[in-house]
Design a protein around this motif. Structure first.
Motif, PDB file in Angstrom:
ATOM      1  N   ALA A 146       0.824  -1.210   0.000  1.00  0.00           N
ATOM      2  CA  ALA A 146       0.000   0.000   0.000  1.00  0.00           C
ATOM      3  C   ALA A 146       0.860   1.263   0.000  1.00  0.00           C
ATOM      4  CB  ALA A 146      -0.938  -0.008   1.204  1.00  0.00           C
ATOM      5  N   PHE A 147       1.897   1.314   0.825  1.00  0.00           N
ATOM      6  CA  PHE A 147       2.720   2.521   0.873  1.00  0.00           C
ATOM      7  C   PHE A 147       3.512   2.724  -0.418  1.00  0.00           C
ATOM      8  CE2 PHE A 147       2.251   2.914   5.550  1.00  0.00           C
ATOM      9  CZ  PHE A 147       1.897   4.244   5.562  1.00  0.00           C
ATOM     10  N   ILE A 148       4.070   1.653  -0.968  1.00  0.00           N
ATOM     11  CA  ILE A 148       4.823   1.796  -2.213  1.00  0.00           C
ATOM     12  C   ILE A 148       3.871   2.149  -3.359  1.00  0.00           C
ATOM     13  CG2 ILE A 148       6.291   0.606  -3.887  1.00  0.00           C
ATOM     14  CD1 ILE A 148       7.426  -0.994  -1.497  1.00  0.00           C
ATOM     15  N   HIS A 149       2.691   1.534  -3.377  1.00  0.00           N
ATOM     16  CA  HIS A 149       1.680   1.840  -4.389  1.00  0.00           C
ATOM     17  C   HIS A 149       1.271   3.314  -4.291  1.00  0.00           C
ATOM     18  CE1 HIS A 149      -1.751   0.522  -7.000  1.00  0.00           C
ATOM     19  NE2 HIS A 149      -2.337   1.576  -6.445  1.00  0.00           N
ATOM     20  N   GLY A 150       1.010   3.780  -3.097  1.00  0.00           N
ATOM     21  CA  GLY A 150       0.613   5.175  -2.906  1.00  0.00           C
ATOM     22  C   GLY A 150       1.723   6.148  -3.246  1.00  0.00           C
ATOM     23  N   ALA A 151       2.946   5.830  -2.830  1.00  0.00           N
ATOM     24  CA  ALA A 151       4.078   6.712  -3.130  1.00  0.00           C
ATOM     25  C   ALA A 151       4.341   6.771  -4.634  1.00  0.00           C
ATOM     26  CB  ALA A 151       5.324   6.240  -2.388  1.00  0.00           C
ATOM     27  N   ALA A 165      12.039  17.230  -8.227  1.00  0.00           N
ATOM     28  CA  ALA A 165      12.990  16.306  -7.597  1.00  0.00           C
ATOM     29  C   ALA A 165      12.855  16.334  -6.076  1.00  0.00           C
ATOM     30  CB  ALA A 165      14.410  16.657  -8.016  1.00  0.00           C
ATOM     31  N   ALA A 166      12.669  17.519  -5.495  1.00  0.00           N
ATOM     32  CA  ALA A 166      12.525  17.638  -4.044  1.00  0.00           C
ATOM     33  C   ALA A 166      11.246  16.955  -3.567  1.00  0.00           C
ATOM     34  CB  ALA A 166      12.525  19.110  -3.632  1.00  0.00           C
ATOM     35  N   LEU A 167      10.155  17.149  -4.295  1.00  0.00           N
ATOM     36  CA  LEU A 167       8.893  16.524  -3.900  1.00  0.00           C
ATOM     37  C   LEU A 167       8.939  15.006  -4.022  1.00  0.00           C
ATOM     38  CD1 LEU A 167       6.277  19.000  -5.412  1.00  0.00           C
ATOM     39  CD2 LEU A 167       6.773  18.599  -2.993  1.00  0.00           C
ATOM     40  N   VAL A 168       9.503  14.510  -5.109  1.00  0.00           N
ATOM     41  CA  VAL A 168       9.618  13.054  -5.280  1.00  0.00           C
ATOM     42  C   VAL A 168      10.507  12.473  -4.189  1.00  0.00           C
ATOM     43  CG1 VAL A 168      10.525  11.246  -6.799  1.00  0.00           C
ATOM     44  CG2 VAL A 168       9.094  13.065  -7.738  1.00  0.00           C
ATOM     45  N   TRP A 169      11.588  13.153  -3.891  1.00  0.00           N
ATOM     46  CA  TRP A 169      12.483  12.699  -2.820  1.00  0.00           C
ATOM     47  C   TRP A 169      11.733  12.663  -1.494  1.00  0.00           C
ATOM     48  CZ3 TRP A 169      14.485  14.997   1.619  1.00  0.00           C
ATOM     49  CH2 TRP A 169      15.570  14.346   2.198  1.00  0.00           C
ATOM     50  N   ALA A 170      10.960  13.716  -1.196  1.00  0.00           N
ATOM     51  CA  ALA A 170      10.205  13.787   0.064  1.00  0.00           C
ATOM     52  C   ALA A 170       9.151  12.684   0.141  1.00  0.00           C
ATOM     53  CB  ALA A 170       9.552  15.156   0.212  1.00  0.00           C
ATOM     54  N   TRP A 199       9.288   9.677  -1.262  1.00  0.00           N
ATOM     55  CA  TRP A 199       9.930   8.384  -1.010  1.00  0.00           C
ATOM     56  C   TRP A 199      10.514   8.305   0.401  1.00  0.00           C
ATOM     57  CZ3 TRP A 199       8.185   4.608  -3.469  1.00  0.00           C
ATOM     58  CH2 TRP A 199       7.840   4.689  -4.809  1.00  0.00           C
ATOM     59  N   VAL A 200      11.014   9.401   0.917  1.00  0.00           N
ATOM     60  CA  VAL A 200      11.526   9.396   2.295  1.00  0.00           C
ATOM     61  C   VAL A 200      10.384   9.166   3.278  1.00  0.00           C
ATOM     62  CG1 VAL A 200      12.549  10.851   4.095  1.00  0.00           C
ATOM     63  CG2 VAL A 200      13.604  10.740   1.840  1.00  0.00           C
ATOM     64  N   ALA A 201       9.259   9.852   3.067  1.00  0.00           N
ATOM     65  CA  ALA A 201       8.101   9.682   3.954  1.00  0.00           C
ATOM     66  C   ALA A 201       7.571   8.252   3.880  1.00  0.00           C
ATOM     67  CB  ALA A 201       7.007  10.675   3.583  1.00  0.00           C
ATOM     68  N   ALA A 202       7.482   7.709   2.677  1.00  0.00           N
ATOM     69  CA  ALA A 202       6.999   6.331   2.523  1.00  0.00           C
ATOM     70  C   ALA A 202       7.946   5.350   3.194  1.00  0.00           C
ATOM     71  CB  ALA A 202       6.828   5.991   1.041  1.00  0.00           C
TER      72      ALA A 202
END
Length: 151
Positions: free
Chosen positions: A84-89, A107-112, A114-117
């Protein structure tokens, strides 16, 4: 009389294609496979928790402790959590890639994302595998008092 024709669609530029695996293709495949697996896992989770036994009235700390005592249910919940988390991220990453035009912001948003997930996956996995029902103060009426006293 002018002829109105559509311009030819843009063809992919072969000079900008990176070598290596096509991550967009694998992300697309992951979304489909994980979606099907999540349907099975989530409906199985809901059926066991809400339809069997006492239904929603039977869900309490002891019910969760009993489920987390079984390796089968631990792995079921961890698999559901990870998928679920990987699917959502991955879905959020797709939305950011579609709508954010600035490369640095994207890039900053995508990084954030994946870090949150990753952080939530780590914390959720730790909760499932290190859950100990005997840590809290239990009242005398709890079923867990007898179980914890035997340990």
């Amino acid at each position: 009389m002018a002829t109105d024709t559509l311009a030819a669609p843009r063809s992919p530029r072969s000079d900008i294609r990176k070598k290596g695996p096509n991550l967009e293709k694998w992300g697309w495949i992951y979304m489909r496979v994980s979606g099907v697996l999540l349907i099975v896992l989530i409906f199985g989770h809901l059926f066991v928790n809400l339809m069997l036994g006492e239904g929603i009235h039977g869900i309490d700390f002891a019910f969760v402790a009993g489920k987390f005592a079984s390796p089968f249910w631990q792995w079921w919940d961890v698999l559901m959590l990870w998928l679920a988390f990987i699917h959502g991220a991955n879905g959020m990453r797709t939305i950011v890639n579609d709508y954010v035009t600035g490369p640095k912001v994207r890039a900053a948003l995508v990084w954030a994302i994946w870090v949150a997930a990753a952080l939530l996956i780590l914390l959720g996995t730790l909760v499932v595998f290190t859950f100990d029902p005997c840590i809290p103060n239990l009242s005398d009426g709890s079923v867990l008092v007898e179980v914890c006293a035997a340990q």
